[in-house]
Design a protein around this motif. Sequence first.
Motif, PDB file in Angstrom:
ATOM      1  N   ALA A 120     -40.432  41.724 -10.308  1.00 22.27           N
ATOM      2  CA  ALA A 120     -41.300  40.615 -10.136  1.00 22.27           C
ATOM      3  C   ALA A 120     -40.387  39.672  -9.505  1.00 22.27           C
ATOM      4  CB  ALA A 120     -41.964  40.105 -11.093  1.00 22.27           C
ATOM      5  N   GLY A 121     -39.137  39.276  -9.994  1.00 18.77           N
ATOM      6  CA  GLY A 121     -38.409  38.384  -9.736  1.00 18.77           C
ATOM      7  C   GLY A 121     -37.790  38.567  -8.082  1.00 18.77           C
ATOM      8  N   ALA A 122     -37.333  39.944  -7.978  1.00 18.81           N
ATOM      9  CA  ALA A 122     -36.917  40.574  -6.572  1.00 18.81           C
ATOM     10  C   ALA A 122     -38.151  40.151  -5.576  1.00 18.81           C
ATOM     11  CB  ALA A 122     -36.507  41.794  -6.718  1.00 18.81           C
ATOM     12  N   ARG A 123     -39.164  40.316  -5.849  1.00 10.72           N
ATOM     13  CA  ARG A 123     -40.235  39.891  -5.074  1.00 10.72           C
ATOM     14  C   ARG A 123     -40.336  38.601  -4.725  1.00 10.72           C
ATOM     15  NH1 ARG A 123     -46.407  42.054  -5.786  1.00 10.72           N
ATOM     16  NH2 ARG A 123     -47.291  41.494  -3.826  1.00 10.72           N
ATOM     17  N   ALA A 124     -40.494  37.860  -5.683  1.00 15.37           N
ATOM     18  CA  ALA A 124     -40.490  36.622  -5.405  1.00 15.37           C
ATOM     19  C   ALA A 124     -39.425  35.855  -4.710  1.00 15.37           C
ATOM     20  CB  ALA A 124     -40.537  35.840  -7.112  1.00 15.37           C
ATOM     21  N   GLY A 125     -38.255  36.433  -4.807  1.00 16.98           N
ATOM     22  CA  GLY A 125     -37.078  36.228  -4.182  1.00 16.98           C
ATOM     23  C   GLY A 125     -37.282  36.460  -2.699  1.00 16.98           C
ATOM     24  N   ARG A 126     -37.838  37.511  -2.451  1.00 12.66           N
ATOM     25  CA  ARG A 126     -38.123  38.090  -1.007  1.00 12.66           C
ATOM     26  C   ARG A 126     -38.866  37.085  -0.056  1.00 12.66           C
ATOM     27  NH1 ARG A 126     -37.439  43.102  -3.367  1.00 12.66           N
ATOM     28  NH2 ARG A 126     -39.698  43.364  -3.272  1.00 12.66           N
ATOM     29  N   ILE A 127     -40.040  36.772  -0.926  1.00 14.91           N
ATOM     30  CA  ILE A 127     -41.082  35.960  -0.482  1.00 14.91           C
ATOM     31  C   ILE A 127     -40.724  34.684  -0.322  1.00 14.91           C
ATOM     32  CG2 ILE A 127     -43.404  34.937  -0.838  1.00 14.91           C
ATOM     33  CD1 ILE A 127     -44.232  37.618  -2.584  1.00 14.91           C
ATOM     34  N   ALA A 128     -39.995  34.098  -1.204  1.00 14.31           N
ATOM     35  CA  ALA A 128     -39.298  32.770  -1.031  1.00 14.31           C
ATOM     36  C   ALA A 128     -38.415  32.737   0.500  1.00 14.31           C
ATOM     37  CB  ALA A 128     -38.368  32.545  -2.153  1.00 14.31           C
ATOM     38  N   MET A 129     -37.878  33.780   0.446  1.00 15.76           N
ATOM     39  CA  MET A 129     -36.887  33.743   1.579  1.00 15.76           C
ATOM     40  C   MET A 129     -37.484  34.151   3.053  1.00 15.76           C
ATOM     41  SD  MET A 129     -34.465  32.552   0.148  1.00 15.76           S
ATOM     42  CE  MET A 129     -33.691  32.309   1.749  1.00 15.76           C
ATOM     43  N   GLY A 130     -38.793  34.543   2.915  1.00 17.09           N
ATOM     44  CA  GLY A 130     -39.622  35.158   4.124  1.00 17.09           C
ATOM     45  C   GLY A 130     -39.411  36.251   4.480  1.00 17.09           C
ATOM     46  N   ARG A 131     -38.807  36.942   3.742  1.00 19.71           N
ATOM     47  CA  ARG A 131     -38.457  38.405   3.982  1.00 19.71           C
ATOM     48  C   ARG A 131     -39.412  39.456   3.602  1.00 19.71           C
ATOM     49  NH1 ARG A 131     -34.361  40.684   1.783  1.00 19.71           N
ATOM     50  NH2 ARG A 131     -33.961  39.128   0.260  1.00 19.71           N
ATOM     51  N   GLU A 132     -40.375  38.878   2.925  1.00 22.29           N
ATOM     52  CA  GLU A 132     -41.587  39.960   2.635  1.00 22.29           C
ATOM     53  C   GLU A 132     -42.633  39.137   2.847  1.00 22.29           C
ATOM     54  OE1 GLU A 132     -41.266  42.216  -1.077  1.00 22.29           O
ATOM     55  OE2 GLU A 132     -43.538  42.006  -1.522  1.00 22.29           O
ATOM     56  N   GLU A 133     -43.853  39.718   3.128  1.00 26.08           N
ATOM     57  CA  GLU A 133     -45.088  38.971   3.258  1.00 26.08           C
ATOM     58  C   GLU A 133     -45.758  38.765   2.084  1.00 26.08           C
ATOM     59  OE1 GLU A 133     -48.654  39.632   6.461  1.00 26.08           O
ATOM     60  OE2 GLU A 133     -46.884  41.148   6.370  1.00 26.08           O
ATOM     61  N   ALA A 134     -46.558  37.313   1.949  1.00 21.80           N
ATOM     62  CA  ALA A 134     -47.101  37.135   0.887  1.00 21.80           C
ATOM     63  C   ALA A 134     -48.326  37.837   0.567  1.00 21.80           C
ATOM     64  CB  ALA A 134     -47.409  35.667   0.857  1.00 21.80           C
ATOM     65  N   PRO A 135     -48.724  37.995  -0.702  1.00 16.02           N
ATOM     66  CA  PRO A 135     -49.905  38.801  -1.097  1.00 16.02           C
ATOM     67  C   PRO A 135     -51.168  38.077  -0.328  1.00 16.02           C
ATOM     68  CG  PRO A 135     -49.270  37.788  -2.916  1.00 16.02           C
ATOM     69  CD  PRO A 135     -48.296  37.448  -1.849  1.00 16.02           C
ATOM     70  N   PRO A 136     -52.054  38.921  -0.108  1.00 12.89           N
ATOM     71  CA  PRO A 136     -53.481  38.210   0.409  1.00 12.89           C
ATOM     72  C   PRO A 136     -53.964  36.969  -0.506  1.00 12.89           C
ATOM     73  CG  PRO A 136     -53.786  40.512  -0.358  1.00 12.89           C
ATOM     74  CD  PRO A 136     -52.388  40.345  -0.226  1.00 12.89           C
ATOM     75  N   ASP A 137     -54.345  36.042   0.080  1.00 15.48           N
ATOM     76  CA  ASP A 137     -54.834  34.998  -0.595  1.00 15.48           C
ATOM     77  C   ASP A 137     -53.560  34.388  -1.426  1.00 15.48           C
ATOM     78  OD1 ASP A 137     -57.377  35.643   0.097  1.00 15.48           O
ATOM     79  OD2 ASP A 137     -57.676  36.722  -1.593  1.00 15.48           O
ATOM     80  N   GLY A 138     -52.449  34.620  -1.149  1.00 13.57           N
ATOM     81  CA  GLY A 138     -51.421  33.962  -1.849  1.00 13.57           C
ATOM     82  C   GLY A 138     -51.312  34.476  -3.306  1.00 13.57           C
ATOM     83  N   ILE A 139     -52.016  35.494  -3.760  1.00 14.47           N
ATOM     84  CA  ILE A 139     -51.973  35.595  -5.315  1.00 14.47           C
ATOM     85  C   ILE A 139     -51.896  37.321  -5.457  1.00 14.47           C
ATOM     86  CG2 ILE A 139     -53.403  35.364  -7.315  1.00 14.47           C
ATOM     87  CD1 ILE A 139     -54.512  33.065  -6.308  1.00 14.47           C
TER      88      ILE A 139
END
Lengths: 348, 348
Positions: free
Chosen positions: B311-330
């Motif tokens: 979860a942390g890794a994913r959050a990190g990637r999203i924060a860096m714009g390296r992964e798309e946010a989930p639909p509706d942002g949740i």
Amino acid sequence: MTVTLADVAARAQVSPATVSRVLNGNYPVAAATRERVLRAVDELDYVLNGPASALAAATSDLVGILVNDIADPFFGIMASAIQNEIGGPGGRAGGERLAVVCNTGGSPERELTYLTLLQRQRAAAVVLTGGAVEDAPHVAAVAAKLRKLAAAGTRVVLCGRPPAPDTEAVALTFDNRGGGRELTEHLIGLGHRRLGYITGPKERTTTRHRLEGHRAALAAAGIEEDPRWTVHGGYDRGAGHEATLELLRRDPSLTAVVAANDSVALGACAALRESGLRIPEDVSVAGFDDLPFSIDAVPALTTVRLPLAEAGARAGRIAMGREEAPPDGIATITGELTIRGSSGPPGH
Amino acid sequence: MTVTLADVAARAQVSPATVSRVLNGNYPVAAATRERVLRAVDELDYVLNGPASALAAATSDLVGILVNDIADPFFGIMASAIQNEIGGPGGRAGGERLAVVCNTGGSPERELTYLTLLQRQRAAAVVLTGGAVEDAPHVAAVAAKLRKLAAAGTRVVLCGRPPAPDTEAVALTFDNRGGGRELTEHLIGLGHRRLGYITGPKERTTTRHRLEGHRAALAAAGIEEDPRWTVHGGYDRGAGHEATLELLRRDPSLTAVVAANDSVALGACAALRESGLRIPEDVSVAGFDDLPFSIDAVPALTTVRLPLAEAGARAGRIAMGREEAPPDGIATITGELTIRGSSGPPGH
DNA sequence: CCTCGGATAGAAAGCGCTTGCTAGAGAAGG
DNA sequence: CCTTCTCTAGCAAGCGCTTTCTATCCGAGG
């Protein structure tokens, strides 16, 4: 777009200089004026621009805390204590400083890079925690960086880390050697003669010192150490688990296992139990650090209690200049042998 | 005194602009020139002035990570994973960003202050981890801050925290309710009918959700809950220890204790043992999170495994714009029921 | 041989804040 | 009543870097 000092000044009908002074509170400003400025700040919801401020004042309110492994409570506890004294929000100190915890993962390169980053940010202070890597070039590189940081006005404190020679850094060092020695003396005192030892990662001061203490105790008791009794590992439970299995394979007659730290000891306990051995009846186990979970292990872990929080707090205060540095810039903090259920007389 | 861009420019016989361009690498510079500049940088041992750079470029490379308790591995593990993706030194990403871990201690005021501090530093991104305080004014205040941060271009991600309404923040939420329910269902399935529950700190979303899951399971099984079976505590072992003693006092006939998290469960185990009760023969115990030490408890803890690092890794990637946010942002992240030795059929 | 366009490098205008110095205004002293 | 301080507030010069706009230099095309 964003509200600036000038906007606040305009709103309060004063000059930007005055607003700055009200905000920094280091220059006399008439009460009425201050009042007016504060109201404007509030109404405009103004937030100071940190970089601009740092640039103009040539100082920043960042304080860096370097840790080897942020997921390890050993560091978490120290970091927490440091941060508390640093004066982050809610901390004991007044100012609002931003304490930043940097996770080096034990890698020398990352350590160096973080130091550069902090130097770049003109950090107000830097605290390095935990054991250092002993590689000579790296030690020199770190020392050089620390010297540069100090030259730029950054206060440098080492917490739970050996002194850095030729440096102005204040060092609060843990007596790992003494603790290791006491621990093993305790086991020897119980009657153990064949003791396995699981080290931490190689090339770390902490690893070396604890091992040296262990060996000093053996030597003092006239016990000749068998090379098979030492297995090199890491600082996590997995390492302890594997290393213990290896120890058992090498010499099943061991009656005690001394681990580099509590996590490793926990892994060791698991491995022993899996091997059908009872603790401490068949094999005694000892850890190091006395992390919170150690008392809940079954049996509770015999270990060396390190005053992590106290040391961190002191390091924090010294970093903020709120406590005097120890004479010669070096203080040794001793651990306390804590005897619990995991150690007992051998072979009964 | 300190070496500046201009010094480097002089040494390399180019303009400051060119040096800046070489350093930032976002503008064509002839190879020969670049070479010369780099050499000058090296010779002068130049270190960029972070604040000045941030001011001029109106952006910074700071990324904030807010945690409730840095000494708790629950947060340490997430923080570590986030930091790794953020691209701090040695991290997966290229840039050299400074990931700063801020310890709120669970206090709403500190949380808010840290957010202001990060806003002040013009942080590139902010990740808030763990449960939130549910106090209405505070929730509103945080939402307002997050909106402002987003407006200033700071990316905001919530990791292991419920979504913040009316905010652009991306939320990766743990399904605490579902996990809590599964856990209790498991115990009910084993035959337990009288289950004690030790909650986390009041007013926290995590606390509430886990408890709701527990109650939902009870309700679904037609078990009427006795108010005495719930004790409010904290997230540390001490709380678990005390709370368990209190539970035993209130109703000695309990056959299972469900704890808010693994640390609490460990404290509960200790208290049960001290009271002469066997686990799981007399009383079953369950935790939550599956922190590393849980498998080494004796008996090993039945718990709900949360993929903290992932979860942390994913959050990190999203924060860096390296992964798309989930639909509706949740996105909801589910835990995995992990059954071990601490739970078994009641009363045998 | 002249013109035009692409590549590079430089000049200079800030970014938002701090702070040394200066100025005005009363208060106090002569 | 004028001079001399003591208080406050403003002016303006940066802090060190980024970036837009402009200038220059070349080789290519006409």
